[in-house]
Structure formats: structure tokens, C-alpha cells
Design a protein around this motif. Structure first.
Motif, mmCIF file in Angstrom:
data_model
loop_
_atom_site.group_PDB
_atom_site.id
_atom_site.type_symbol
_atom_site.label_atom_id
_atom_site.label_comp_id
_atom_site.label_asym_id
_atom_site.label_seq_id
_atom_site.Cartn_x
_atom_site.Cartn_y
_atom_site.Cartn_z
ATOM 1 N N LEU A 9 19.302 46.259 22.394
ATOM 2 C CA LEU A 9 18.481 45.075 22.098
ATOM 3 C C LEU A 9 18.047 44.407 23.406
ATOM 4 O O LEU A 9 16.895 44.042 23.589
ATOM 5 C CB LEU A 9 19.296 44.085 21.254
ATOM 6 C CG LEU A 9 18.586 42.784 20.863
ATOM 7 C CD1 LEU A 9 17.493 43.039 19.828
ATOM 8 C CD2 LEU A 9 19.581 41.754 20.312
ATOM 9 N N THR A 17 20.255 38.028 21.361
ATOM 10 C CA THR A 17 21.019 37.923 20.110
ATOM 11 C C THR A 17 20.227 38.507 18.944
ATOM 12 O O THR A 17 18.992 38.481 18.938
ATOM 13 C CB THR A 17 21.312 36.446 19.746
ATOM 14 O OG1 THR A 17 20.092 35.721 19.870
ATOM 15 C CG2 THR A 17 22.374 35.842 20.627
ATOM 16 N N GLY A 42 7.713 39.310 9.543
ATOM 17 C CA GLY A 42 8.099 38.585 10.752
ATOM 18 C C GLY A 42 9.594 38.372 10.878
ATOM 19 O O GLY A 42 10.081 37.796 11.840
ATOM 20 N N GLY A 44 11.842 40.607 11.337
ATOM 21 C CA GLY A 44 12.445 41.491 12.327
ATOM 22 C C GLY A 44 13.002 42.761 11.707
ATOM 23 O O GLY A 44 14.075 43.242 12.075
ATOM 24 N N LYS A 45 12.237 43.338 10.771
ATOM 25 C CA LYS A 45 12.685 44.564 10.114
ATOM 26 C C LYS A 45 12.657 45.752 11.061
ATOM 27 O O LYS A 45 13.562 46.578 11.033
ATOM 28 C CB LYS A 45 11.749 44.893 8.932
ATOM 29 C CG LYS A 45 12.005 44.067 7.712
ATOM 30 C CD LYS A 45 11.139 44.532 6.548
ATOM 31 C CE LYS A 45 9.684 44.160 6.697
ATOM 32 N NZ LYS A 45 9.417 42.731 6.817
ATOM 33 N N SER A 46 11.616 45.832 11.872
ATOM 34 C CA SER A 46 11.428 47.065 12.651
ATOM 35 C C SER A 46 12.611 47.385 13.551
ATOM 36 O O SER A 46 13.038 48.533 13.633
ATOM 37 C CB SER A 46 10.169 46.967 13.503
ATOM 38 O OG SER A 46 9.173 46.295 12.808
ATOM 39 N N PRO A 295 1.412 39.407 16.063
ATOM 40 C CA PRO A 295 2.474 38.400 15.971
ATOM 41 C C PRO A 295 2.002 36.970 16.219
ATOM 42 O O PRO A 295 2.694 36.041 15.885
ATOM 43 C CB PRO A 295 3.448 38.818 17.077
ATOM 44 C CG PRO A 295 2.624 39.584 18.047
ATOM 45 C CD PRO A 295 1.517 40.216 17.280
ATOM 46 N N HIS A 553 4.638 38.564 24.239
ATOM 47 C CA HIS A 553 4.356 37.679 23.109
ATOM 48 C C HIS A 553 4.170 36.242 23.585
ATOM 49 O O HIS A 553 4.687 35.860 24.636
ATOM 50 C CB HIS A 553 5.525 37.694 22.137
ATOM 51 C CG HIS A 553 5.535 38.884 21.244
ATOM 52 N ND1 HIS A 553 6.456 39.059 20.250
ATOM 53 C CD2 HIS A 553 4.717 39.958 21.198
ATOM 54 C CE1 HIS A 553 6.213 40.202 19.639
ATOM 55 N NE2 HIS A 553 5.178 40.758 20.188
HETATM 56 P P1 ADP Z 1 8.703 42.577 10.408
HETATM 57 O O1 ADP Z 1 8.541 44.059 10.573
HETATM 58 O O2 ADP Z 1 9.880 42.199 9.589
HETATM 59 O O3 ADP Z 1 7.447 41.890 9.950
HETATM 60 P P2 ADP Z 1 8.992 42.596 13.250
HETATM 61 O O4 ADP Z 1 10.004 43.642 13.348
HETATM 62 O O5 ADP Z 1 7.576 42.921 13.592
HETATM 63 O O6 ADP Z 1 9.018 41.935 11.828
HETATM 64 O O7 ADP Z 1 9.484 41.377 14.144
HETATM 65 C C1 ADP Z 1 8.816 40.147 14.136
HETATM 66 C C2 ADP Z 1 8.911 39.489 15.484
HETATM 67 O O8 ADP Z 1 10.244 39.054 15.751
HETATM 68 C C3 ADP Z 1 8.543 40.412 16.617
HETATM 69 O O9 ADP Z 1 7.749 39.665 17.475
HETATM 70 C C4 ADP Z 1 9.874 40.770 17.258
HETATM 71 O O10 ADP Z 1 9.730 41.035 18.621
HETATM 72 C C5 ADP Z 1 10.698 39.517 17.025
HETATM 73 N N1 ADP Z 1 12.147 39.791 16.925
HETATM 74 C C6 ADP Z 1 12.748 40.713 16.155
HETATM 75 N N2 ADP Z 1 14.090 40.670 16.323
HETATM 76 C C7 ADP Z 1 14.349 39.703 17.223
HETATM 77 C C8 ADP Z 1 15.552 39.161 17.827
HETATM 78 N N3 ADP Z 1 16.755 39.628 17.526
HETATM 79 N N4 ADP Z 1 15.413 38.158 18.707
HETATM 80 C C9 ADP Z 1 14.191 37.670 19.016
HETATM 81 N N5 ADP Z 1 13.044 38.123 18.499
HETATM 82 C C10 ADP Z 1 13.098 39.124 17.612
#
Ligand code: ADP
Ligand code: ZN
Length: 605
Positions: A9, A17, A42, A44-46, A295, A553
């Protein structure tokens, strides 16, 4: 030192975190369990499958429904130094060969493909030669005909389970409804999956509803105070997308329309320009959005009432994926309710759809926290009021509206339940319009009884009477108004009625305007540096032909502007700056910050 989810991460994504749920999900995947992830857009699924994909030997095969989505994810991953790629029709056979060879050699962590590609004979053969660590099915709700984005190709995906019974399968979606969830589990053949459902709350999106009058003027004021920010305006018809875009362009804004009547090529170009920052504002029908992983969409305006809460929540969810403050504004009018009812009347599943529309109206009419209403709809509860919706910020004033209501109800009765809301208002206000006089409406007892209330206010009160079940609209008889039995009770003085002060709603529009005049994502002290960093980012993005957010971002720039790191070490602590990004851009941004601090010192000396 061996890598852990945390170190990955930090190293690749630059975050220190995990968000709630991410760690649980990653653990489940690392334990080789089938996993179903339900998280809002948004959320953070990916990262949930990308991190295990990096950690485990072998390749993660990711199924994604749209080429633009694949490209966006792969670009972001590569910018972070992750070995990721995709296979699709935009590549030459030679390019595809190179990527396939890498997969076979095991030097790729993630390979994105479309569902059609995945289940094609040739590709399944190829997969036999690849060490696969898991399958990740993104936008998994596309498998369900219950859902709103059904894609028949997804229904073939069950075949991978037959061919690869031992490889774990992760399904991810932002759609929460139970029917869809069951469908995903069944069709993908997930075995005792761990189901991870995170809260659907998006606290960074502020919610507000405005009366649907003078929309264009209000929109212009709004965009004027959100300059250089990306936003989407959802409209009900193709024509209105064009009208709104044209009007904004005429006022000097960078706006384009997007709808299904445009050619695929035109749509693609428009979408790309929006992603790359060449267009600030997209005026679109609901055809727009699925391919958008951008984003930094800062606001979403609904020019018209959506037909249900699911659609509404998904559309506003496209704002603020980066977690920074964002806005959702909904225009609500009587005319839209009528139009949507007409559309529903002529379609299937009438009853279900009408009920859903009523829930949407209930949201728009809310006199209690709007976020609570949304979350309740998704079977979630919020302990306290959100303080980030117009109702929380400016609670409505409710008064005893019995007399006002009786005036309207009495006029409806005396007009023999034969007129619509326009004529009713004219009669209440004592209009001497030709139609009113020629029909003899000026002779009825309530003529002019509501002179003191302006037409827009009357419209609001009638809408409230409609939504509280005092009056009924006969959609099949020229939209004439009639009394319900509850309405008759009110007329007879048996029941009291509370109304929300229409003057208050107008007041809310004003406060909304003055509030939106302030740019909310950055504090005034940090805004100058933020702007300079944005400019630097824009130049880099242009030179490298990337969307700006692939460089950094907004959230990262904000943190840089606010914490003003002056050493490599401090800089690496900023969210979103992993190793690769630091190597690539660190010096440039550090230089800009130092330059800014020096300038400031000179000024203050
Ligand atoms: P989803 O696929 O659920 O729509 P994303 O995986 O695209 O969401 O993540 C959404 C945003 O959150 C991205 O900009 C990503 O970089 C940010 N993000 C994801 N996990 C974390 C984390 N642990 N801490 C900070 N930012 C995060
Ligand atoms: Zn609230």
C-alpha cells in the motif's frame, strides 16, 4: 523484507492506512476465499484485489466491461510502477503477443480483459499456460438482469469456475440490492463466499435540493463559483443536454453535451476530453458515466428529477471519488414529476416504478436529514444527522398550513375537479386572464382567496399537498386535480395540515448560492500554492499526454499545499506518493514548493 499488504500500500500507492474493510477483504483474498465486495463508488474497491495481485505469485485476471475503464486502471497502475496491462481490440496482434508472453513468463501482476475475451476459446487455451492467482470480476452487477447495467456477455463468466475450480474469484460491485447480490453469487458459482459490505455513505458529497425554477441562471452562478472544476449536469432529454451545454458555452464555459443520439466516436471523444481536462462540464443523459473513473469530478447537478433513488445515488456517486468535498445539487419541479409519471405510465412494471418515483419525491421533499433518507433506502442507518445536507444546515420552517390548504382544496372542489394546477393557481390568485374569465371561474367563491401567495410558492404548496396525499392528479384526464378522502377531511376541518414554508425554500437557494461561492476543497492559506502545483501538474500531464489525475490526485496536491514538505522524506509521507511517483515527479514538485516558500520569505522580509 518480504512484502505485506501494508508495505505494498505504501510503496506502490503511497498511502499509509487502509480504509475500513479493505484489510478484511485483502485478508480474505489472500486466504484464497471467494469474496464478494460491495462498496460504494470511490470506496476503494480496486486496491482490494490489486494488492493481493501484487503480493501473490502469478497473474490476476481482471474482467472489466469497458475499454475506457480498463485503460484508466492500467494507466494508473503503471504510473504507480505496477506491472499491469490489458488485452483488447485497440491493440495490434503484435502488441497482444508481447503482453501474452509476459503473462506466461509470470512478469505481469494484473491482466485486464473484457468478458467476451475471457470466455473465448483461444483465450481459455492461453490461460492454461498462465499461472493465475485469482479472477477479479469488476462491475459484477453487470451479470444480473435485475441490475441497471445488464450485459449479456457477463452471464458466460460462470465458465471460468468450471475450467478453474481451484482459483479464487473476487466479485466487486457498487450495487447493493439483494437480488443482484444473489445473482452474482449464483451465476459466478462463488463457493461460500466471504461477503464484505461496506457502508454506502459518501460523507464528502454535500446534498441539496433546489426548486426547479430559473435553473439555467442558478447553474451559471454555480459554475461561476466552481471555475476549473469538473462537473456533470444530468438532464432528462437529449435536447436539454444540448440546450444547457450551448447556453453555458455562450456564457464562456467549457461545456459539451453527451447522449445516446451521438455517434460512438463523438461520445468517446467527448468522454476522453472530459477525462483529460479539455472539457470542464458535461451535460449528459444517464447514458454517461459508467466508463468514468475520474476521481476529481467536484460536482453533479441533476437538471431534472431522476426516476428513482438507485439511479440518483449512482449518478451523484460519480462526484468526489478522491474523498475531497464535492457537491450534489438536485432541481425539483412539479413538471418533472408529471413527465416521469407519463414515462412510467407507458412502460412495464408500472407499480414498482411509481413507488420508486414516490420515494425519490420523498427525498426531494425531505424536512429531515437527506442523507438519512438515502441511507435508509439502502437499509443502512446513520446515527446522527449528517450536517452536510441543506436540511441539516438550514432546517426548514414548518407552519400550520390548514387555511392555505383549505383554500386550495375548496377551489379544486368548486372547479368541479376539472382543472390542472396552472388554472387552479390562476383562480386562487384572482387572475383576469381571458381563459379564466371566459370560463366564468372568476365567479367562484375562492377566486382571489390566495392573492398574497406568489405562483411559485403556490406551486410548492400544491406539490406538498400532492406528496402528502391530500390531492390526486388524474394523469389520464388532462392532469386534473381532485381531492382524496384525506383531502376531504381537511376541507371539512377534521384534520390539520403542516406545510414547509416556501419562503424558506427560496431562502435556502440564496444561502446555497453564497455558500457555493466559496471554493471548499482548499483552505485560503494554501490556495496559492495549490494553484501553482495544479499548474505544474497540468504541464506535466500535457507533456506526457495523460489525464492530470494520473500524475497526482487533487487530494495529493491538497496535502502537498497544506503540509509544504521540504525534504524527500517528508514528501514520501504524503498520501498518493508511492516510490515510482516520487522518483518521477518528486523533484519537480519539491522544487515548486521550495520556490514558493522562498518567494514568500522575500515578500515578508
Ligand atoms: P472504487 O473502485 O471503489 O470506485 P477506487 O478503487 O477507484 O474506488 O478508489 C477511489 C479513490 O480512493 C482512489 O482515488 C484511490 O486512490 C483512493 N484510495 C483507495 N484506497 C485508499 C486508502 N487506503 N487510502 C487513501 N486513499 C485510498
Ligand atoms: Zn443531513
Amino acid at each position: 523484507m518480504p512484502h505485506t499488504p501494508h508495505s505494498v500500500l505504501q510503496k506502490y500507492f503511497g498511502y499509509s492506512t487502509f480504509r475500513p474493510m479493505q484489510e478484511d477483504i485483502i485478508t480474505s483474498i489472500l486466504e484464497k476465499k471467494d469474496t464478494l465486495v460491495l462498496m460504494p463508488t470511490g470506496g476503494g474497491k480496486s486496491l482490494c484485489f490489486q494488492i493481493p495481485a501484487i503480493l501473490k505469485p502469478g497473474v490476476c485476471i481482471v474482467v472489466s466491461p469497458l475499454i475506457s475503464l480498463m485503460k484508466d486502471q492500467v494507466d494508473s497502475l503503471q504510473a504507480n510502477g505496477v506491472e499491469a496491462n490489458y488485452l483488447n481490440s485497440t491493440q495490434t496482434p503484435d502488441e497482444q503477443d508481447v503482453i501474452e508472453a509476459k503473462a506466461i513468463k509470470g512478469t505481469l501482476d494484473l491482466l485486464y480483459v473484457s468478458p467476451e475475451k475471457l470466455v473465448s476459446q483461444g483465450f481459455l487455451h492461453f490461460l492454461d499456460r498462465v499461472q493465475i492467482n485469482m479472477f477479479a470480476i469488476d462491475e459484477a452487477h453487470c451479470i444480473s438482469s435485475w441490475g441497471h447495467d445488464f450485459r449479456p456477455e457477463y452471464t458466460q463468466l460462470g465458465r471460468i469456475r468450471e475450467q478453474f475450480p481451484d482459483i479464487p474469484c473476487i466479485a466487486l460491485t457498487a450495487t447493493a440490492d439483494k437480488m443482484t447480490r444473489q445473482d452474482i453469487i449464483m451465476q459466478l458459482g462463488l463457493v461460500q463466499p466471504k461477503i464484505c459490505i461496506s457502508s454506502f455513505d459518501r460523507p464528502n458529497i454535500s446534498l441539496s435540493v433546489l426548486p426547479g425554477r430559473g435553473k439555467l441562471a442558478t447553474i451559471k452562478e454555480f459554475v461561476a463559483s466552481h471555475s476549473e472544476q469538473s462537473g456533470i449536469i444530468y438532464c432528462l432529454s437529449r435536447k436539454s443536454t444540448e440546450k444547457v451545454a450551448l447556453s453555458l458555452r455562450n456564457s464562456g464555459y467549457n461545456a459539451e453535451s453527451y447522449h445516446a443520439g451521438m455517434s460512438a466516436k463523438q461520445r468517446e471523444t467527448t468522454q476522453q476530453r472530459f477525462i483529460f481536462g479539455g472539457i470542464d462540464i458535461i451535460c449528459a443523459t444517464v447514458a454517461f458515466g459508467m466508463g468514468i473513473d475520474k476521481p476529481d469530478v467536484r460536482w453533479v447537478i441533476h437538471h431534472n428529477l431522476p426516476k428513482n433513488i438507485e439511479a440518483y445515488y449512482q449518478e451523484i456517486g460519480r462526484a468526489g471519488r478522491d474523498g475531497l468535498p464535492s457537491k450534489a445539487v438536485l432541481f425539483y419541479s412539479f413538471a418533472d414529476v408529471m413527465l416521469l409519471r407519463d414515462i412510467i405510465e407507458s412502460s412495464g412494471q408500472k407499480d414498482v416504478q411509481m413507488t420508486k418515483l414516490e420515494r425519490m419525491q420523498h427525498y426531494a421533499d425531505a424536512v429531515t436529514c437527506r442523507r438519512k433518507i438515502l441511507l435508509t433506502y439502502f437499509n443502512e442507518s446513520l446515527a446522527a444527522n449528517c450536517n452536510n445536507c441543506d436540511v441539516c444546515k438550514n432546517p426548514p420552517h414548518v407552519f400550520d398550513g390548514t387555511i392555505i390548504t383549505q383554500k386550495a382544496l375548496s377551489a379544486i372542489a368548486r372547479l368541479k375537479e376539472s382543472v390542472g394546477s396552472q388554472i387552479l393557481i390562476d383562480v386562487l390568485r384572482g387572475s383576469s386572464r381571458h381563459e379564466i374569465i371566459s370560463r366564468g371561474y372568476h365567479t367562484i367563491k375562492t377566486y382571489g382567496a390566495g392573492k398574497d401567495i406568489t405562483p411559485p410558492y403556490w406551486e410548492q404548496y400544491i406539490l406538498q399537498m400532492l406528496n402528502t396525499g391530500l390531492i390526486h392528479i388524474a394523469y389520464d384526464r388532462g392532469r386534473t386535480l381532485s381531492l382524496t378522502s384525506l383531502g376531504r377531511d381537511v376541507l371539512l376541518g377534521k384534520t390539520q395540515v403542516s406545510l414547509v414554508d416556501a419562503a424558506h425554500v427560496a431562502e435556502r437557494t440564496k444561502t446555497h448560492r453564497s455558500r457555493s461561492a466559496r471554493n471548499t476543497i482548499i483552505s485560503p492559506q494554501a490556495s496559492q500554492l495549490f494553484d501553482e502545483l495544479r499548474k505544474l501538474r497540468k504541464d506535466i500531464a500535457q507533456e506526457e499526454n495523460k489525464p492530470a489525475y494520473i500524475v497526482f490526485h487533487d487530494a495529493t496536491l491538497k496535502e502537498l499545499a497544506e503540509t509544504q514538505p521540504t525534504s524527500a522524506e517528508q514528501m514520501m509521507r504524503v498520501g498518493g506518493i508511492g516510490q515510482k511517483k516520487f522518483e518521477q515527479y518528486g523533484a519537480l514538485f519539491l522544487g515548486k514548493i521550495l520556490e514558493y516558500l522562498e518567494k514568500k520569505e522575500v515578500v515578508s522580509v
